[in-house]
Design an enzyme around this catalytic site. Structure first.
Site, PDB file in Angstrom:
ATOM      1  N   THR A  50       0.854  -1.199   0.000  1.00 60.49           N
ATOM      2  CA  THR A  50       0.000   0.000   0.000  1.00 60.49           C
ATOM      3  C   THR A  50       0.887   1.246   0.000  1.00 60.49           C
ATOM      4  O   THR A  50       2.096   1.174   0.233  1.00 60.49           O
ATOM      5  CB  THR A  50      -0.913   0.065   1.250  1.00 60.49           C
ATOM      6  OG1 THR A  50      -0.102   0.086   2.425  1.00 60.49           O
ATOM      7  CG2 THR A  50      -1.872  -1.113   1.322  1.00 60.49           C
ATOM      8  N   GLU A  74      -0.581  -8.961   4.975  1.00 58.66           N
ATOM      9  CA  GLU A  74      -1.955  -8.677   4.554  1.00 58.66           C
ATOM     10  C   GLU A  74      -2.865  -9.864   4.830  1.00 58.66           C
ATOM     11  O   GLU A  74      -2.431 -11.016   4.837  1.00 58.66           O
ATOM     12  CB  GLU A  74      -2.001  -8.325   3.056  1.00 58.66           C
ATOM     13  CG  GLU A  74      -1.244  -7.057   2.677  1.00 58.66           C
ATOM     14  CD  GLU A  74      -1.880  -5.780   3.210  1.00 58.66           C
ATOM     15  OE1 GLU A  74      -3.036  -5.837   3.681  1.00 58.66           O
ATOM     16  OE2 GLU A  74      -1.215  -4.722   3.163  1.00 58.66           O
ATOM     17  N   ASP A 110       5.261 -11.509   8.760  1.00 62.75           N
ATOM     18  CA  ASP A 110       5.724 -10.478   9.692  1.00 62.75           C
ATOM     19  C   ASP A 110       7.145 -10.055   9.332  1.00 62.75           C
ATOM     20  O   ASP A 110       8.112 -10.768   9.626  1.00 62.75           O
ATOM     21  CB  ASP A 110       5.658 -11.027  11.121  1.00 62.75           C
ATOM     22  CG  ASP A 110       6.154 -10.025  12.161  1.00 62.75           C
ATOM     23  OD1 ASP A 110       6.420  -8.859  11.790  1.00 62.75           O
ATOM     24  OD2 ASP A 110       6.272 -10.419  13.335  1.00 62.75           O
ATOM     25  N   ALA A 111       7.276  -8.879   8.724  1.00 65.61           N
ATOM     26  CA  ALA A 111       8.587  -8.394   8.280  1.00 65.61           C
ATOM     27  C   ALA A 111       9.539  -8.141   9.437  1.00 65.61           C
ATOM     28  O   ALA A 111      10.750  -8.070   9.241  1.00 65.61           O
ATOM     29  CB  ALA A 111       8.411  -7.116   7.459  1.00 65.61           C
ATOM     30  N   ALA A 139       4.575   0.375   7.985  1.00 71.09           N
ATOM     31  CA  ALA A 139       3.738   1.182   8.880  1.00 71.09           C
ATOM     32  C   ALA A 139       2.906   0.216   9.715  1.00 71.09           C
ATOM     33  O   ALA A 139       1.921  -0.333   9.235  1.00 71.09           O
ATOM     34  CB  ALA A 139       2.836   2.116   8.079  1.00 71.09           C
ATOM     35  N   TYR A 224       8.518  11.835   7.547  1.00 71.10           N
ATOM     36  CA  TYR A 224       7.688  13.028   7.366  1.00 71.10           C
ATOM     37  C   TYR A 224       8.075  14.051   8.422  1.00 71.10           C
ATOM     38  O   TYR A 224       8.428  13.686   9.546  1.00 71.10           O
ATOM     39  CB  TYR A 224       6.196  12.670   7.485  1.00 71.10           C
ATOM     40  CG  TYR A 224       5.274  13.854   7.288  1.00 71.10           C
ATOM     41  CD1 TYR A 224       5.211  14.499   6.055  1.00 71.10           C
ATOM     42  CD2 TYR A 224       4.490  14.330   8.330  1.00 71.10           C
ATOM     43  CE1 TYR A 224       4.378  15.596   5.865  1.00 71.10           C
ATOM     44  CE2 TYR A 224       3.653  15.428   8.139  1.00 71.10           C
ATOM     45  CZ  TYR A 224       3.602  16.052   6.907  1.00 71.10           C
ATOM     46  OH  TYR A 224       2.789  17.148   6.724  1.00 71.10           O
ATOM     47  N   TYR A 234       2.905  15.594  16.056  1.00 66.23           N
ATOM     48  CA  TYR A 234       3.643  14.765  15.108  1.00 66.23           C
ATOM     49  C   TYR A 234       5.155  14.880  15.327  1.00 66.23           C
ATOM     50  O   TYR A 234       5.745  14.088  16.047  1.00 66.23           O
ATOM     51  CB  TYR A 234       3.270  15.085  13.651  1.00 66.23           C
ATOM     52  CG  TYR A 234       3.711  13.987  12.723  1.00 66.23           C
ATOM     53  CD1 TYR A 234       2.860  12.952  12.373  1.00 66.23           C
ATOM     54  CD2 TYR A 234       5.024  13.933  12.262  1.00 66.23           C
ATOM     55  CE1 TYR A 234       3.292  11.898  11.575  1.00 66.23           C
ATOM     56  CE2 TYR A 234       5.473  12.883  11.468  1.00 66.23           C
ATOM     57  CZ  TYR A 234       4.601  11.873  11.124  1.00 66.23           C
ATOM     58  OH  TYR A 234       5.029  10.828  10.350  1.00 66.23           O
ATOM     59  N   LYS A 243      10.868   9.084  14.243  1.00 64.37           N
ATOM     60  CA  LYS A 243      11.422   9.531  12.958  1.00 64.37           C
ATOM     61  C   LYS A 243      12.842  10.060  13.131  1.00 64.37           C
ATOM     62  O   LYS A 243      13.693   9.876  12.251  1.00 64.37           O
ATOM     63  CB  LYS A 243      10.529  10.597  12.331  1.00 64.37           C
ATOM     64  CG  LYS A 243       9.131  10.111  11.943  1.00 64.37           C
ATOM     65  CD  LYS A 243       9.162   8.980  10.932  1.00 64.37           C
ATOM     66  CE  LYS A 243       7.763   8.594  10.465  1.00 64.37           C
ATOM     67  NZ  LYS A 243       7.770   7.393   9.611  1.00 64.37           N
ATOM     68  N   VAL A 273      -2.985  11.071   2.263  1.00 66.04           N
ATOM     69  CA  VAL A 273      -3.998  10.243   2.920  1.00 66.04           C
ATOM     70  C   VAL A 273      -3.544   8.792   2.865  1.00 66.04           C
ATOM     71  O   VAL A 273      -3.440   8.197   1.798  1.00 66.04           O
ATOM     72  CB  VAL A 273      -5.371  10.399   2.230  1.00 66.04           C
ATOM     73  CG1 VAL A 273      -6.402   9.519   2.931  1.00 66.04           C
ATOM     74  CG2 VAL A 273      -5.817  11.849   2.232  1.00 66.04           C
TER      75      VAL A 273
END
Length: 400
Positions: A50, A74, A110-111, A139, A224, A234, A243, A273
């Site tokens: 995604t 997934e 599971d990474a 994520a 970000y 954030y 981050k 989004v």
């Protein structure tokens, strides 16, 4: 079955296979329309199903003709129950890649686990030999550290004081005030453990030790920063601390890759989004105001446009990769333009339930949110029966 969106908070419980397929095809067509990129040829994308990870896989394959391996976690479909959207996205991508004669395989597991890392290395050795790019785009709210066995859970909280500001329920358009209590030290540490750079470094260590990284190898993780109006929750909150750790890890990785002329980068991307961003208070209101301005200026980008520009103008341009004073690639440059941000601040002050339809782009936000799950995509007949059980052509089952 006829599949409709079923919402629960910031999650959609259903996904539409045909809508997800069309969304992927639209992204592929965009990349093809922009011309070839002199980019990577053998790519591993961790978090490939995604958002930015999917866009990276599409750009690698259809922009540079790369063979790609995707790792993701997934939910598969069952009869009468849809898969998660990333499953349908991956099925569509791998179908289109195979049609185009491109290698594409994936591991669903599971990474964060040692088992999935080992299985991925085995697949690289068997099929590709070595890889020249790893995109790290995970994520997840939860991570179990494979060394300690401890399960960490992240939180979205400010640090040092209670945060109070506006937010919007993007389903109803109601603007209200939200207050979030500050995180304690344990919550900060847990968030860094989940969303920081530790797992990224573990991946690169394992891949390097196995000898599957090519000379001149590159790895990129996504981050970000954002504006002043969101920084308390954030960038100066728990996520921001994670981050910071992720960005510091890029330098650690670069040091470890010196003997193979490798580089680790963090790319700071635009606010978009995603399932993750929709969960963060304040962000949906900020994005709806930002979208209005950026669309009017003709500089709005979605995930695929962002990643195409990252590859074309930053990673695979001639000469050194351009970075900021902290060594980060800045592909959020249009979002953070002074004129754009000053207009966001003005609109923010006047944002209410009554004014938002005129000053913001909440409709665009809702559309992008529905698109994540394969809904509200132009050209898809949502009244037609669709088979919810879809296979992923290159899926290698994760080992228990």
């Amino acid at each position: 079955m006829i599949i409709e969106p079923r919402m629960r908070g910031f999650i959609c419980l259903t996904a539409h296979p045909k809508g997800c397929e069309q969304n992927v095809i639209n992204q592929i067509n965009y990349i093809k329309s922009k011309g070839a990129i002199n980019g990577p040829k053998k790519v591993l994308v961790i978090g490939a199903s995604t958002g930015f990870g999917l866009a990276s896989r599409i750009t690698s394959a259809f922009g540079s003709g790369a063979a790609t391996i995707g790792v993701y976690f997934e939910k598969p479909p069952k009869e009468g129950k849809t898969a998660s959207p990333g499953w349908y996205n991956t099925a569509a991508f791998e179908t289109e890649a195979q049609k185009a004669g491109l290698y594409a395989k994936s591991i669903n597991g599971d990474a964060f686990s040692n088992e999935v890392k080992a299985q991925t290395i085995d697949l690289i050795k068997a099929d590709l030999g070595q890889i020249d790019l790893v995109i790290y785009s995970l994520a997840s709210p939860v991570r179990t550290n494979p060394k300690t066995g401890i399960t960490h859970r992240s939180v979205l909280k400010p640090i040092g004081g209670t945060f109070t500001d506006k937010t919007v329920d993007f389903h109803t358009g109601i603007v209200s005030e939200v207050s979030i209590e500050p995180a304690n030290e344990e919550e900060i540490e847990n968030t860094v453990a989940v969303m920081g750079g530790e797992d990224w470094e573990m991946w690169i260590d394992a891949l390097k030790e196995a000898g599957v990284l090519a000379d001149g190898f590159t790895t990129v993780a996504y981050s970000y920063i954002g504006p002043a109006v969101t920084e308390a929750v954030y960038r100066k909150g728990t996520i921001g601390r994670a981050k910071d750790h992720l960005e510091a890890t890029a330098f650690t990785i670069t040091d470890k890759l010196k003997d193979i002329n490798g580089k680790g980068y963090v790319s700071v991307n635009k606010a978009l989004v995603t399932q993750a961003s929709s969960a963060i208070p304040v962000i949906p209101l900020y994005i709806s105001l930002l979208y209005k301005i950026m669309k009017a200026e003709g500089i709005h980008e979605g995930c695929i446009e962002q990643i195409q520009r990252l590859y074309q103008d930053r990673l695979y341009t001639s000469g050194a990769v351009p970075v900021d004073e902290k060594g980060r690639i800045r592909i959020d440059d249009w979002e953070m333009r002074e004129d754009v941000q000053s207009r966001v601040i003005k609109l923010w002050k006047g944002a209410t339930t009554e004014t938002l339809p005129a000053i913001g782009d909440l409709a665009g936000y809702k559309t992008d949110f529905l698109n994540l799950f394969g809904f509200d995509i132009a050209g898809v007949d949502y009244q037609a029966d669709v088979n919810e059980v879809v296979d992923i052509p290159g899926l290698v089952e994760a080992e228990a």
